[in-house]
Enzyme design. Structure first.
Site, short mmCIF file in Angstrom:
data_model
loop_
_atom_site.label_atom_id
_atom_site.label_comp_id
_atom_site.label_asym_id
_atom_site.label_seq_id
_atom_site.Cartn_x
_atom_site.Cartn_y
_atom_site.Cartn_z
N CYS A 2 85.54 5.40 66.48
CA CYS A 2 85.52 4.12 67.18
C CYS A 2 85.82 4.36 68.67
CB CYS A 2 86.53 3.10 66.67
SG CYS A 2 86.31 2.67 64.94
N ARG A 27 81.33 8.15 69.37
CA ARG A 27 82.51 8.02 68.51
C ARG A 27 82.25 7.15 67.28
NH1 ARG A 27 87.11 9.52 71.34
NH2 ARG A 27 88.41 8.42 69.86
N TRP A 73 83.07 3.00 63.99
CA TRP A 73 82.76 3.90 62.87
C TRP A 73 83.55 3.34 61.70
CZ3 TRP A 73 85.27 7.27 59.48
CH2 TRP A 73 84.43 8.16 58.79
N ASN A 99 91.07 1.29 67.13
CA ASN A 99 90.57 2.57 66.63
C ASN A 99 91.70 3.19 65.82
OD1 ASN A 99 89.58 5.19 66.33
ND2 ASN A 99 90.22 5.81 68.39
N GLY A 100 91.43 3.51 64.55
CA GLY A 100 92.48 4.09 63.70
C GLY A 100 92.54 3.38 62.36
N GLU A 483 77.27 27.80 59.90
CA GLU A 483 77.07 26.89 61.03
C GLU A 483 75.60 26.45 61.11
OE1 GLU A 483 78.82 25.13 62.76
OE2 GLU A 483 77.71 24.70 64.58
N LYS A 487 74.44 22.52 60.86
CA LYS A 487 73.64 21.88 61.91
C LYS A 487 72.43 21.19 61.28
CE LYS A 487 75.81 21.71 64.38
NZ LYS A 487 77.13 22.18 64.72
N GLU A 490 73.45 18.04 59.17
CA GLU A 490 73.96 16.85 59.84
C GLU A 490 72.92 16.16 60.71
OE1 GLU A 490 77.42 17.66 62.25
OE2 GLU A 490 76.59 19.51 63.00
N HIS A 506 75.13 36.10 42.82
CA HIS A 506 76.12 35.55 41.90
C HIS A 506 75.87 34.08 41.61
CE1 HIS A 506 78.35 39.27 42.04
NE2 HIS A 506 78.25 39.25 43.36
N LYS A 605 81.74 11.69 66.55
CA LYS A 605 82.09 12.94 67.22
C LYS A 605 83.57 13.27 67.09
CE LYS A 605 80.95 16.15 70.27
NZ LYS A 605 80.20 17.21 69.61
#
Ligand code: F6R
Length: 610
Positions: A2, A27, A73, A99-100, A483, A487, A490, A506, A605
């Site tokens: 947020c 955000r 968010w 925000n929170g 990584e 990428k 997402e 395996h 983010k």
């Protein structure tokens, strides 16, 4: 999570708040809303992006020089108009953005319902503004009502409150979520980070946890939540406006990928001395003795930063010969980890605000460990919580998918590994001279990786519709594979997994068929032959192989479907180069699939919730 922006002054609050919300959209982008003081308290809010709010409000009266805005968010309550911020008190006089997470909101809500409060949304935030309404009476002013209410809540918050009865005030407070106040002349700004503020003033105050601020046009009062007046520290921003713009690139992510020669160079500047064979890390030099004697290092981080931590494990163990454990901050904090004052904990975070990483730091600190931070955002919470640290200096990263922050983190970890080796004497000066000389060349070698961009775009074209991908590597090529997979997931929403190449037999090998693209990190290093065997195993099962190879490699080229070349370098620096084509591959695939590269669905983010 947020984004919050507020303004009180003499300019159009709508213009400042909307521009700020665009900057903070990284955000969260589930909904957006603005409150303006224009006659009464005007609320404009809408599910969707800031641009949807602008379209919705096109004909509305948006005059006013006091206002606040929010980009969400979603945590409590689905993304919808109803759950969008700002929220209001029952009498409509008060408004809040938040925000929170208010963890005890259910208990408070029940008590407020018993007193007759009626709620319009499913959010925890609405409960807080009703609580403030309940506390505020003729004898309790707005600042005091907010302060008293915050003393009753458990959880994390950054809030701004406006009141119809106090039209020339904004109240802001924080606990566990960031908040920056911009100090102008006859005006104040408030935001989740400095990006909405930078073009108006360079003077900022980072509000501390458990502080509450009263902002008027010509007055700022900062108190602690337990009512003690504080003297705020005004500091100068080093952020520049052009750092927040796309600079001719189609997306921030692409710009940030292409910035890496510069950002890695900035990260090393003043820290490496190849001729002397010396590393200097001013941020942690006071802890040199501690580093020299460390018997164990624990790295804590989340997501991409955790992948950087895995690279750090290889480097620190290789050069400094100290045992390293890499932990997900979100797991570490909920275990009963064995940590003592002998341990060094390295917390890695681009944003410096990740809630789980912060909680893990607090836990390790309680147990006496020395905590170092590796962060990108200067002045964020983590650098302020840690004993010492090293900034990555990658500059603002706006694309939600991390790129230049990752290579910055890996660069800092490389420097730390070599610094520790220098202190401990586990590496001789001649070797350090050689390594630092090669490291100094890395920015130029990253630049060379971009030569393959067109070819990567063609490979992306071939595989853009694949539903799955595997990424395989060995040694420090394994975190690079992780990584690469993250990428792709997402930003393109393709299912992808990263594995150590040897682990394939395996289990994951069962997935290989003619439709499975497998990306190998197959550069010429100590595991080259072994990786070649793994490639053969995939080819024998008709898998499609894309290999990241060392420039000029013919052996792998003859074996696989596509090669992407990277320049030859010391094995220790492989992650700094091999990551680049993987970033570009996921970027091109996502663009071809029509995905929103800079703002992928469901992500934010800065993950300031647990
Ligand atoms: C992936 C990504 C996330 C972050 C993670 C930790 O591209 O950006 O996985 O790495 O949320 O964030 P920071 O580094 O800010 O603590």
């Amino acid at each position: 999570m947020c984004g919050i922006v507020g303004y009180i002054g003499y300019r159009s609050a709508w213009d400042i708040v909307i521009k700020g919300l665009h900057r903070l959209e990284y955000r969260g982008y589930d909904s957006a809303g603005v409150a303006l003081m224009n006659g009464g308290l005007k609320i404009l809010k809408k599910a969707g992006k800031v641009s949807d709010l602008e379209a919705f409000a096109i004909d509305a009266d948006k005059t006013g020089t006091t206002g606040m805005g929010h980009t969400r968010w979603a945590t409590h309550g689905e993304p919808s108009d109803r759950n969008s911020h700002p929220h209001q008190s029952g009498d409509g006089k008060l408004s809040i953005i938040h925000n929170g997470i208010i963890e005890n909101y259910a208990v408070i809500k029940e008590a407020l319902i018993a007193k007759g409060h009626v709620f319009k949304s499913d959010t925890d935030t609405e409960v807080l503004i009703h609580l403030i309404e309940e506390i505020q009476t003729d004898s309790v002013d707005l600042l005091e009502a907010v302060r008293l209410a915050l003393n009753k809540v458990i959880g994390a918050y950054a809030i701004v409150v406006m009141s119809r009865d106090f039209p020339d005030q904004l109240i802001a407070a924080r606990k566990g979520s960031p908040m920056v106040i911009g100090v102008g002349e006859g005006e104040y700004f408030i935001a989740s980070d400095a990006t909405p503020i930078v073009e108006y003033t360079k003077n900022v105050i980072y509000l501390k946890d458990l502080e509450i601020a009263l902002l008027k046009r010509d007055e700022l009062v900062v108190k602690s939540i337990d009512n003690i007046i504080q003297t705020p520290y005004i500091q100068e921003l080093s952020l520049k406006l052009e750092m927040l713009e796309k600079g001719g690139f189609e997306h921030f992510m692409l710009k940030e990928i292409y910035e890496q020669p510069r950002s890695v160079r900035d990260c090393m500047r003043g820290r490496i001395y190849p001729i002397e064979g010396m590393v200097r890390l001013g941020g942690i030099k006071d802890y040199a003795e501690k580093l020299k004697n460390a018997e164990r290092i624990v790295i804590i981080a989340c997501g991409t930063s955790w992948h950087a931590g895995l690279v750090g494990e290889y480097l620190i163990e290789e050069f400094a010969r100290v045992s390293v454990e890499v932990e997900y901050a979100s797991e570490f904090r909920y275990r009963n980890p064995i940590i003592s004052e002998k341990d060094i904990v390295i917390a890695i975070s681009q944003s410096g605000e990740t809630a789980d990483t912060i909680a893990a730091i607090e836990l390790a600190k309680e147990r006496g460990a020395t905590i170092f931070g590796i962060c990108n955002v200067v002045g964020s919470s983590i650098p302020r919580l840690t004993h010492a640290g090293v900034y990555t200096h990658a500059g603002p990263e706006i694309g939600v998918a991390s790129t230049k922050a990752f290579t910055g983190q890996v660069t800092v970890l490389t420097l730390m590994a070599l610094y520790m080796a220098q202190l401990k004497g586990t590496i001789n000066n001649a070797k350090l001279v050689n390594l630092l000389t090669e490291l100094d060349e890395i920015p130029a070698l990253i630049e060379k990786c971009f030569k393959e961009d067109k070819k990567i775009a063609l490979i992306a074209e071939k595989f853009k519709d694949s539903p799955n991908f595997l990424f395989l590597g060995r040694g420090s090529g394994f975190p690079v594979a992780l990584e690469g997979a993250l990428k792709l997931k997402e930003i393109s929403y393709i299912h992808a997994e990263g594995y150590p190449a040897a682990e394939m037999k395996h289990g994951p090998i069962a997935l290989i068929d003619a439709d499975m693209p497998v990306v190998f990190i197959a550069t010429k290093n100590s595991s080259y032959e072994k990786v070649i065997s793994n490639i053969q195993e995939v080819k024998a099962r008709k898998g499609k192989v894309i290999a990241i190879v060392t420039e000029g490699d013919k052996i792998v080229k003859d074996m696989v479907d596509y090669v992407i070349e990277i320049p030859e370098s010391n094995e220790a620096f492989l992650p700094l180069l091999a990551t680049i084509p993987l970033q570009l591959l996921s970027y091109h695939i996502a663009v071809l699939r029509g995905c929103n590269v800079d703002q992928p669905r469901n992500l934010a983010k800065s993950v300031t919730v647990e």
